[in-house]
Design a protein around this motif. Structure first.
Motif, PDB file in Angstrom:
ATOM      1  N   PHE A 277       9.147   6.326   3.435  1.00 25.94           N
ATOM      2  CA  PHE A 277       7.698   6.245   3.195  1.00 25.94           C
ATOM      3  C   PHE A 277       7.218   4.804   3.341  1.00 25.94           C
ATOM      4  O   PHE A 277       6.211   4.529   4.008  1.00 25.94           O
TER       5      PHE A 277
ATOM      6  N   ALA B 204       6.847   3.269   6.775  1.00 26.93           N
ATOM      7  CA  ALA B 204       5.702   3.731   7.568  1.00 26.93           C
ATOM      8  C   ALA B 204       4.489   2.832   7.427  1.00 26.93           C
ATOM      9  O   ALA B 204       3.590   2.848   8.282  1.00 26.93           O
ATOM     10  N   VAL B 205       4.424   2.037   6.350  1.00 23.95           N
ATOM     11  CA  VAL B 205       3.272   1.151   6.154  1.00 23.95           C
ATOM     12  C   VAL B 205       3.696  -0.305   6.129  1.00 23.95           C
ATOM     13  O   VAL B 205       2.914  -1.185   5.741  1.00 23.95           O
TER      14      VAL B 205
ATOM     15  N   ALA C 269      -0.140   9.023  12.221  1.00 21.38           N
ATOM     16  CA  ALA C 269       1.286   9.325  12.234  1.00 21.38           C
ATOM     17  C   ALA C 269       1.745   9.728  13.633  1.00 21.38           C
ATOM     18  O   ALA C 269       2.865   9.398  14.052  1.00 21.38           O
TER      19      ALA C 269
ATOM     20  N   SER D 141       5.648   9.032  13.319  1.00 22.34           N
ATOM     21  CA  SER D 141       6.176   8.788  11.981  1.00 22.34           C
ATOM     22  C   SER D 141       6.417  10.126  11.284  1.00 22.34           C
ATOM     23  O   SER D 141       5.470  10.779  10.813  1.00 22.34           O
TER      24      SER D 141
ATOM     25  N   ASP E 235      -0.380   8.491   7.364  1.00 19.90           N
ATOM     26  CA  ASP E 235       0.519   7.490   7.944  1.00 19.90           C
ATOM     27  C   ASP E 235       1.831   8.121   8.360  1.00 19.90           C
ATOM     28  O   ASP E 235       2.522   7.602   9.241  1.00 19.90           O
ATOM     29  N   ILE E 236       2.182   9.199   7.695  1.00 17.60           N
ATOM     30  CA  ILE E 236       3.474   9.831   7.917  1.00 17.60           C
ATOM     31  C   ILE E 236       3.336  11.337   7.706  1.00 17.60           C
ATOM     32  O   ILE E 236       2.561  11.787   6.850  1.00 17.60           O
TER      33      ILE E 236
ATOM     34  N   GLY F 159       4.360   7.943  -2.446  1.00 18.40           N
ATOM     35  CA  GLY F 159       3.276   8.153  -1.499  1.00 18.40           C
ATOM     36  C   GLY F 159       2.050   8.777  -2.142  1.00 18.40           C
ATOM     37  O   GLY F 159       2.022   9.028  -3.350  1.00 18.40           O
TER      38      GLY F 159
ATOM     39  N   ARG G 194       0.827  -1.198   0.000  1.00 13.75           N
ATOM     40  CA  ARG G 194       0.000   0.000   0.000  1.00 13.75           C
ATOM     41  C   ARG G 194       0.867   1.257   0.000  1.00 13.75           C
ATOM     42  O   ARG G 194       1.898   1.318   0.667  1.00 13.75           O
ATOM     43  N   LYS G 195       0.423   2.238  -0.759  1.00 16.24           N
ATOM     44  CA  LYS G 195       1.121   3.514  -0.758  1.00 16.24           C
ATOM     45  C   LYS G 195       0.762   4.285   0.508  1.00 16.24           C
ATOM     46  O   LYS G 195      -0.412   4.387   0.866  1.00 16.24           O
ATOM     47  N   PRO G 196       1.741   4.832   1.195  1.00 13.03           N
ATOM     48  CA  PRO G 196       1.452   5.558   2.428  1.00 13.03           C
ATOM     49  C   PRO G 196       0.764   6.896   2.157  1.00 13.03           C
ATOM     50  O   PRO G 196       1.022   7.551   1.151  1.00 13.03           O
ATOM     51  N   ARG G 197      -0.094   7.285   3.098  1.00 14.17           N
ATOM     52  CA  ARG G 197      -0.720   8.607   3.051  1.00 14.17           C
ATOM     53  C   ARG G 197       0.218   9.582   3.762  1.00 14.17           C
ATOM     54  O   ARG G 197       0.574   9.395   4.922  1.00 14.17           O
TER      55      ARG G 197
END
Length: 300
Positions: free
Chosen positions: A295, A298-299, A263, A268, A234-235, A210, A178-181
């Motif tokens: 990035f 973080a996920v 986050a 994060s 998420d970050i 991201g 998954r791409k981090p938010r």
């Protein structure tokens, strides 16, 4: 026959002929030398963009710099150059007082009327279109190479950086999961702002793999508790200068708006120097190479 066997008068005549021939050759060669490209005076430059100034140094043209703007802080030597003010608050008098042959800026510089006055004074004004793309970096290199009379060096630099950019983008594209938010916070003052679409931060987040946690608006907005709860990043990404303005990382996390985010619970946070992070200059591949693994962590 050796020199000692020649009469003194013959030696004097021979030396006189040699001097006359040398003088004749020099007089004939002088106009040709004056017309050669190597003999031309290199242009005097003012750069209005930290990223553009970086390119000047990479091309070895720093000796041609007669002035830079206040965003020109890298490399360290650039801090010692005469300053013409902030890039958006230039004055024609300040620019012209340094007697430049060319001013190199982006379309974010101004006011426009000031740049028009500089043009009217006979100074070449080179404007690079800033659109937060890799093409922007390429254009900065090309324009500086042309304005500084160092086009061959510019082509070599662009080829090297293009290869670096391709490699880092391949790594980003190959990432799994998954791409981090990611939420970008701009907080150089007492009123923090968050970035929406069509910003340098939005583009950087995407290039590093991201997703901007905030969308639906362009530019920057004040950071509010409601926005943080909706964004659910998420970050958090910010600049080193923002952290310094807050008095350190712990003070940064004490902002009540951030306490509402995932986050915050993981603390994060990613920070980079503002010019490296958002400048879209020649260090862009290095910036993305540093951000991407952080990035993804973080996920993970």
């Amino acid at each position: 026959m050796t020199e000692e066997r020649i009469s003194p008068s013959l030696v004097r005549r021979r030396d006189a002929l040699r001097l006359a021939a040398a003088a004749s050759f020099g007089a004939a060669a002088l106009p040709l030398f004056a017309q050669s490209p190597e003999a031309k005076k290199l242009p005097r430059l003012i750069t209005v963009s930290g990223a553009i100034t970086e390119v000047v140094y990479l091309l070895g043209a720093e000796g041609q710099l007669v002035g830079t703007d206040t965003t020109s802080l890298y490399p360290a030597a650039a801090r010692g150059t005469p300053k013409v003010g902030y890039m958006r608050q230039l004055s024609a008098e300040g620019l012209l007082s340094l007697k430049p042959d060319a001013v190199i800026a982006t379309n974010e510089s101004g006011p426009p009327v000031v740049l028009d006055q500089v043009r009217s004074a006979g100074v070449k004004v080179e404007i690079v279109q800033a659109d937060h793309s890799w093409g922007e970096v390429q254009r900065k290199i090309q324009v500086v190479g042309r304005a500084a009379a160092r086009e061959a060096q510019a082509r070599a630099l662009q080829a090297r950086l293009d290869a670096e950019w391709a490699q880092v983008q391949q790594r980003v594209a190959a990432a799994q999961g998954r791409k981090p938010r990611v939420l970008f916070v701009l907080s150089h003052s007492a009123s923090p702002q968050v970035s929406g679409e069509k910003t340098a931060a939005h583009a950087v987040i995407g290039y590093a793999g991201g997703v901007n946690a905030l969308g639906g608006f362009e530019g920057y907005r004040p950071m509010t508790a409601e926005a943080m709860a909706t964004a659910a990043p998420d970050i958090v990404m910010t600049s080193d200068q923002s952290i310094e303005a807050h008095g350190g990382i712990e003070r940064f996390w004490q902002r009540p708006e951030l306490a509402l985010t995932p986050a915050f619970r993981k603390r994060s946070l990613v920070t980079l120097d503002a010019l490296l992070l958002l400048g879209f200059g020649p260090r862009m591949p290095a910036a993305i190479a540093e951000l991407h693994p952080k990035f993804m962590a973080a996920v993970a």
